[in-house]
Design a protein around this motif. Structure first.
Motif, short mmCIF file in Angstrom:
data_model
loop_
_atom_site.label_atom_id
_atom_site.label_comp_id
_atom_site.label_asym_id
_atom_site.label_seq_id
_atom_site.Cartn_x
_atom_site.Cartn_y
_atom_site.Cartn_z
N VAL A 22 0.85 -1.20 0.00
CA VAL A 22 0.00 0.00 0.00
C VAL A 22 0.88 1.25 0.00
O VAL A 22 2.01 1.22 0.49
CB VAL A 22 -0.95 0.02 1.21
N PRO A 23 0.38 2.35 -0.55
CA PRO A 23 1.16 3.59 -0.54
C PRO A 23 1.44 4.04 0.89
O PRO A 23 0.62 3.88 1.78
CB PRO A 23 0.27 4.60 -1.26
N LEU B 154 7.76 8.33 -1.91
CA LEU B 154 8.70 7.51 -2.66
C LEU B 154 8.76 6.06 -2.17
O LEU B 154 9.47 5.24 -2.74
CB LEU B 154 10.10 8.12 -2.59
N MET B 155 8.02 5.77 -1.10
CA MET B 155 8.05 4.43 -0.51
C MET B 155 6.63 3.85 -0.43
O MET B 155 5.66 4.59 -0.35
CB MET B 155 8.63 4.48 0.91
N ASP B 156 6.56 2.54 -0.47
CA ASP B 156 5.32 1.82 -0.21
C ASP B 156 5.51 1.00 1.06
O ASP B 156 6.63 0.61 1.40
CB ASP B 156 4.98 0.87 -1.36
N ARG B 157 4.40 0.72 1.73
CA ARG B 157 4.43 -0.14 2.91
C ARG B 157 4.10 -1.56 2.49
O ARG B 157 3.16 -1.79 1.75
CB ARG B 157 3.42 0.33 3.94
N ILE B 158 4.89 -2.50 2.99
CA ILE B 158 4.60 -3.92 2.80
C ILE B 158 4.05 -4.41 4.13
O ILE B 158 4.74 -4.34 5.15
CB ILE B 158 5.87 -4.72 2.43
N ALA C 277 6.91 -3.32 6.66
CA ALA C 277 8.23 -2.93 6.18
C ALA C 277 8.03 -1.89 5.07
O ALA C 277 6.92 -1.74 4.54
CB ALA C 277 8.97 -4.14 5.63
N LEU C 278 9.07 -1.17 4.75
CA LEU C 278 9.01 -0.17 3.68
C LEU C 278 9.77 -0.70 2.47
O LEU C 278 10.76 -1.41 2.59
CB LEU C 278 9.62 1.15 4.13
N SER C 279 9.28 -0.33 1.28
CA SER C 279 9.92 -0.72 0.04
C SER C 279 9.87 0.46 -0.92
O SER C 279 8.85 1.13 -1.01
CB SER C 279 9.18 -1.93 -0.55
N PRO C 280 10.94 0.70 -1.66
CA PRO C 280 10.90 1.81 -2.62
C PRO C 280 9.92 1.52 -3.74
O PRO C 280 9.71 0.36 -4.11
CB PRO C 280 12.34 1.90 -3.13
N LYS C 281 9.34 2.56 -4.30
CA LYS C 281 8.40 2.40 -5.42
C LYS C 281 9.10 1.98 -6.67
O LYS C 281 10.24 2.17 -6.88
CB LYS C 281 7.64 3.70 -5.65
#
Length: 138
Positions: free
Chosen positions: A101-102, A108-112, A134-138
């Motif tokens: 999800v945004p 600039l990051m999405d949440r996993i 966790a965070l992941s780059p878009k």
């Protein structure tokens, strides 16, 4: 007798606490293993582009040893239907649901978000849910 009974109750209480910690540790290990197993797939997941759009989660059905029994991306998989009502497979232990999800705090990051839910045989409304992010780059 009172001293013996008090001692036994104290020992039983300590054992129950230890069992709870062991179960929590197992679930945390499960989520870490899932992240490593599915790292490439998680990177390929797309977050919804519209604000009200519903994300398409990855749903997994796993056994006690964290082996994936069903995967929402397997051809002909019925894991999405089982997720709501509960799995009927005897070897099924837990579900894992992974959403991308945004992140409202960083564009600039999405949440996993990983949810490990057990027992798998129970309906979704009454399962124990452990949630990790966790965070992941878009």
């Amino acid at each position: 007798m009172a001293v013996t009974a008090t001692s036994l109750l104290a020992i039983i209480g300590m054992l129950m606490g230890t069992l709870g910690v062991a179960k929590d540790s197992k679930v945390e290990t499960t989520s870490g293993v899932l992240l490593r197993q599915l790292a490439g797939e998680i990177r390929e997941m797309q977050a919804p582009t519209l604000p009200d759009a519903e994300p398409q989660p990855v749903i997994l059905l796993m056994d006690e040893s964290m082996k994936i029994l069903e995967h929402s991306r397997f051809e002909g998989s019925s894991v999405r239907e089982m997720y709501d009502s509960g799995a009927s497979q005897a070897s099924a232990a837990s579900f894992a649901r992974i959403d991308r999800v945004p992140n409202p705090e960083d564009p600039l990051m999405d949440r996993i978000i990983i949810r490990v839910e057990s027992p798998a045989a129970a309906p979704a409304a009454i399962r124990t849910v452990r949630r990790y992010a966790a965070l992941s780059p878009k």
